[in-house]
Design a protein around this motif. Structure first.
Motif, PDB file in Angstrom:
ATOM      1  N   ILE A 119       0.805  -1.102  -0.041  1.00 48.07           N
ATOM      2  CA  ILE A 119      -0.107  -0.125  -0.065  1.00 48.07           C
ATOM      3  C   ILE A 119       0.956   1.099   0.077  1.00 48.07           C
ATOM      4  O   ILE A 119       1.681   1.387   0.987  1.00 48.07           O
ATOM      5  N   PRO A 120       0.666   2.208  -0.979  1.00 49.18           N
ATOM      6  CA  PRO A 120       1.572   3.379  -1.082  1.00 49.18           C
ATOM      7  C   PRO A 120       1.147   4.386   0.102  1.00 49.18           C
ATOM      8  O   PRO A 120       0.171   4.458   0.700  1.00 49.18           O
ATOM      9  N   HIS A 121       2.198   5.015   0.543  1.00 52.01           N
ATOM     10  CA  HIS A 121       2.063   5.934   1.578  1.00 52.01           C
ATOM     11  C   HIS A 121       1.735   7.183   0.904  1.00 52.01           C
ATOM     12  O   HIS A 121       2.318   7.961   0.139  1.00 52.01           O
ATOM     13  N   CYS A 122       0.287   7.875   1.057  1.00 48.97           N
ATOM     14  CA  CYS A 122      -0.210   8.807   0.351  1.00 48.97           C
ATOM     15  C   CYS A 122      -0.326   9.738   1.213  1.00 48.97           C
ATOM     16  O   CYS A 122      -1.212   9.948   2.405  1.00 48.97           O
ATOM     17  N   TYR A 123       0.266  11.253   0.856  1.00 52.94           N
ATOM     18  CA  TYR A 123       0.047  12.174   1.905  1.00 52.94           C
ATOM     19  C   TYR A 123      -1.380  12.774   1.705  1.00 52.94           C
ATOM     20  O   TYR A 123      -2.097  12.873   0.760  1.00 52.94           O
TER      21      TYR A 123
ATOM     22  N   GLY B  56      -6.349   1.923  -9.909  1.00 58.89           N
ATOM     23  CA  GLY B  56      -5.874   1.835 -11.520  1.00 58.89           C
ATOM     24  C   GLY B  56      -4.778   0.636 -11.373  1.00 58.89           C
ATOM     25  O   GLY B  56      -4.939  -0.280 -10.646  1.00 58.89           O
ATOM     26  N   SER B  57      -3.516   0.984 -12.055  1.00 57.01           N
ATOM     27  CA  SER B  57      -2.400   0.048 -12.109  1.00 57.01           C
ATOM     28  C   SER B  57      -1.514   0.399 -11.026  1.00 57.01           C
ATOM     29  O   SER B  57      -1.460   1.488 -10.476  1.00 57.01           O
ATOM     30  N   ARG B  58      -0.565  -0.554 -11.024  1.00 59.08           N
ATOM     31  CA  ARG B  58       0.779  -0.348 -10.264  1.00 59.08           C
ATOM     32  C   ARG B  58       1.425   1.073 -10.627  1.00 59.08           C
ATOM     33  O   ARG B  58       1.802   1.607  -9.727  1.00 59.08           O
ATOM     34  N   LYS B  59       1.268   1.441 -11.796  1.00 58.75           N
ATOM     35  CA  LYS B  59       1.903   2.843 -12.304  1.00 58.75           C
ATOM     36  C   LYS B  59       1.171   3.908 -11.446  1.00 58.75           C
ATOM     37  O   LYS B  59       2.051   4.813 -11.008  1.00 58.75           O
ATOM     38  N   LEU B  60      -0.073   3.910 -11.128  1.00 59.16           N
ATOM     39  CA  LEU B  60      -0.655   4.709 -10.502  1.00 59.16           C
ATOM     40  C   LEU B  60      -0.377   4.808  -9.175  1.00 59.16           C
ATOM     41  O   LEU B  60       0.146   5.923  -8.176  1.00 59.16           O
ATOM     42  N   TYR B  61      -0.331   3.546  -8.399  1.00 57.69           N
ATOM     43  CA  TYR B  61       0.180   3.501  -7.191  1.00 57.69           C
ATOM     44  C   TYR B  61       1.619   3.962  -6.679  1.00 57.69           C
ATOM     45  O   TYR B  61       1.931   4.528  -5.709  1.00 57.69           O
ATOM     46  N   ASP B  62       2.700   3.657  -7.626  1.00 59.92           N
ATOM     47  CA  ASP B  62       3.950   4.124  -7.418  1.00 59.92           C
ATOM     48  C   ASP B  62       4.101   5.421  -7.588  1.00 59.92           C
ATOM     49  O   ASP B  62       4.801   6.277  -6.904  1.00 59.92           O
ATOM     50  N   PHE B  63       3.062   6.105  -8.601  1.00 58.56           N
ATOM     51  CA  PHE B  63       3.163   7.718  -8.470  1.00 58.56           C
ATOM     52  C   PHE B  63       2.806   8.247  -7.273  1.00 58.56           C
ATOM     53  O   PHE B  63       3.204   9.327  -6.870  1.00 58.56           O
ATOM     54  N   LEU B  64       1.720   7.538  -6.508  1.00 58.29           N
ATOM     55  CA  LEU B  64       1.195   8.197  -5.340  1.00 58.29           C
ATOM     56  C   LEU B  64       2.149   8.227  -4.178  1.00 58.29           C
ATOM     57  O   LEU B  64       2.108   8.925  -3.328  1.00 58.29           O
ATOM     58  N   ASP B  65       2.983   7.166  -4.283  1.00 58.50           N
ATOM     59  CA  ASP B  65       3.770   6.843  -2.950  1.00 58.50           C
ATOM     60  C   ASP B  65       4.683   7.994  -2.560  1.00 58.50           C
ATOM     61  O   ASP B  65       5.572   8.349  -3.371  1.00 58.50           O
ATOM     62  N   ARG B  66       4.385   8.771  -1.495  1.00 59.53           N
ATOM     63  CA  ARG B  66       5.178   9.832  -0.875  1.00 59.53           C
ATOM     64  C   ARG B  66       5.219  10.842  -1.844  1.00 59.53           C
ATOM     65  O   ARG B  66       6.532  11.485  -1.847  1.00 59.53           O
ATOM     66  N   ASN B  67       4.224  11.293  -2.585  1.00 56.49           N
ATOM     67  CA  ASN B  67       4.555  12.067  -3.882  1.00 56.49           C
ATOM     68  C   ASN B  67       3.712  13.425  -3.173  1.00 56.49           C
ATOM     69  O   ASN B  67       2.487  13.555  -2.986  1.00 56.49           O
ATOM     70  N   PRO B  68       4.531  14.263  -2.774  1.00 55.29           N
ATOM     71  CA  PRO B  68       3.856  15.965  -2.330  1.00 55.29           C
ATOM     72  C   PRO B  68       2.876  16.622  -3.145  1.00 55.29           C
ATOM     73  O   PRO B  68       2.298  17.437  -2.571  1.00 55.29           O
ATOM     74  N   PHE B  69       2.918  16.034  -4.542  1.00 57.91           N
ATOM     75  CA  PHE B  69       1.923  17.083  -5.409  1.00 57.91           C
ATOM     76  C   PHE B  69       0.568  16.369  -5.001  1.00 57.91           C
ATOM     77  O   PHE B  69      -0.398  16.935  -5.618  1.00 57.91           O
TER      78      PHE B  69
END
Length: 458
Positions: free
Chosen positions: A159-163, A277-290
């Motif tokens: 699970i990504p860490h989503c800010y 979505g896909s793994r691409k989305l989850y990786d994008f979200l992980d600790r992404n301050p935007f």
């Protein structure tokens, strides 16, 4: 060892030990979307012969809930859902999944009046300050956690860490028990290639998007087609205020279309309440301050949506009737998905300065006999649920054009909607409109029917 780790170890249980907290007659809430508690669900299902009248509430469960499969008669486990996934729909068709009607932005407030005994939720691993992140599924989860008598978290390292935002996580002091999952990758939406009709509809919507617009996209091939076109366009400085974050937003961001420079509410952030979505989305979200995750009572609150200039909301529908009512969640009494945030964004986007909301659908579908059926109908199939009332609908788009229903009388609405129906059904729709008293006599019948006519689109 930190005090948080001491507490962590004291609260650690096996899945079986954790679900022993569930008693007959309890209301059990599940984590939403991709953060459903798959390990705990399976463990709870194993207690099917021990428990009675356990009511489970989920939201868009990824796959088939084990508790529902374990009790097809829905007597020991009564499985309920706020918004159906494909698996939930199959269970509903089999008679052991029940829909809970709600407006998404109101969801957290419902927990002021409904009961919750146990909350089971998948979360990201605890951080150094003792917080478990809700990852891709902020949604209504903090409200559930505050109401539930017991909170049990299921750790999944994928699970990504989503800010945030806010309400994006829960502290160990508010957690009763902890279990380890099998750490499987999160559920991923199957990739969908936009159809030719999706693409034609998307082109019509693209004409309405300008530099600096703030975008909301629903789920499905057509919204993805819009996202793909935006990524390939020369639009710039787009903002994002959406309930669902999907892969298409990553594509738009990577193409340089999204800056959130002119977003008035949550400036400089892609604001959302859940991601799927896909793994691409989850990786994008992980600790992404935007990216900023908020609970849905904030993101979907119509007055907050309306603060964004040039808000563009794009959603799908099942059917639209000649009065301009929109059905997006059922076909007759057969429930398909849910209200979700469609009403929230249709209403909120219209009230934004320069805002527009689009309800999109192909003009036809195939019936059970394989024959084409018009999705623009005189009236709905009995039992169909109205998702957006005629007073709220704004733009309706098919592959044959787009019409703005605001300010139009009943005959004007009927004429406009028939103009974007499939040509093969326009005669029949005109006749039905005449019977219903919403058709103005004159030569418009010929104009609407003529397949060679350049259709009026506004």
């Amino acid at each position: 060892m930190s005090s948080y780790l001491v507490s962590y170890n004291k609260k650690m249980r096996s899945p079986g030990q954790a679900v022993a907290e569930v008693k007959s007659g309890n209301w059990v809430d599940y984590g939403n979307f991709a953060c459903a508690p798959l390990t705990l669900d399976a463990a709870l299902a194993e207690r099917v012969n021990e428990l009675e009248d356990v009511k489970v509430r989920a939201m868009t469960f990824p796959g088939l809930a084990a508790v529902a499969k374990a009790d097809p008669t829905a007597t020991r486990f009564i499985y309920n859902n706020w918004h159906f996934s494909g698996g939930d729909r199959k269970l509903h068709d089999a008679g052991n999944c029940f829909y809970v009607p709600f407006l998404f932005h109101e969801g957290p407030g419902y927990y002021d009046i409904i009961d919750s005994d146990v909350f089971l939720v998948a979360v990201a691993p605890m951080d150094e300050r003792g917080y478990f992140n809700f990852g891709t599924s902020n949604s209504i989860q903090m409200a559930v956690a505050k109401k539930a008598k017991k909170v049990i978290v299921e750790i999944n390292r994928n699970i990504p860490h989503c800010y945030g935002g806010f309400n994006e996580g829960i502290h160990i002091d508010e957690v009763d028990l902890i279990v380890e999952s099998d750490h499987k990758p999160l559920f991923q939406l199957p990739s969908s290639t936009p159809s030719e009709i999706d693409t034609r509809i998307a082109r019509l919507i693209m004409e309405e998007i300008r530099d600096g617009s703030c975008i909301q996209l629903g789920i499905g091939g057509m919204p993805n087609a819009v996202g793909k076109m935006i990524a390939e366009s020369d639009l710039k400085d787009l903002g994002v205020h959406t309930e669902m974050l999907a892969d298409s937003f990553v594509d738009m961001f990577e193409a340089g279309r999204i800056t959130c420079k002119f977003t008035r509410y949550c400036p400089g952030k892609m604001a959302y309440t859940f991601a799927l979505g896909s793994r691409k989305l989850y990786d994008f979200l992980d600790r992404n301050p935007f990216c900023a995750s908020y609970s849905v009572d904030f993101v979907n609150k119509p007055s907050n949506i309306s603060m964004n200039e040039n808000m563009v909301a794009i959603n799908n529908a099942v059917e639209v009737d000649l009065f301009g009512q929109v059905s997006s969640e059922s076909s007759g009494p057969r429930h398909i998905s849910g209200t979700g945030g469609q009403f929230d964004y249709t209403f909120g986007a219209y009230h934004a300065p320069g805002g527009k909301s689009f309800i999109c659908l192909s003009s036809t579908t195939k019936g059970k006999d394989g024959q084409l059926v018009s999705r623009i109908r005189p009236t709905f199939t009995p039992g169909s649920i109205i998702t957006v009332p005629r007073t709220v609908s704004h733009w309706v788009v098919t592959e044959y054009g787009k019409v703005n229903l605001k300010g139009k009388s009943t005959w004007e609405r009927a004429e406009a909607l028939i103009s974007i129906a499939h040509p093969d059904f326009r005669d029949e729709l005109v006749e039905e409109a005449q019977k219903m008293g919403i058709w103005r006599a004159g030569d418009r019948k010929h104009k609407i029917q003529s397949p060679n006519l350049q259709l009026k689109t506004a």
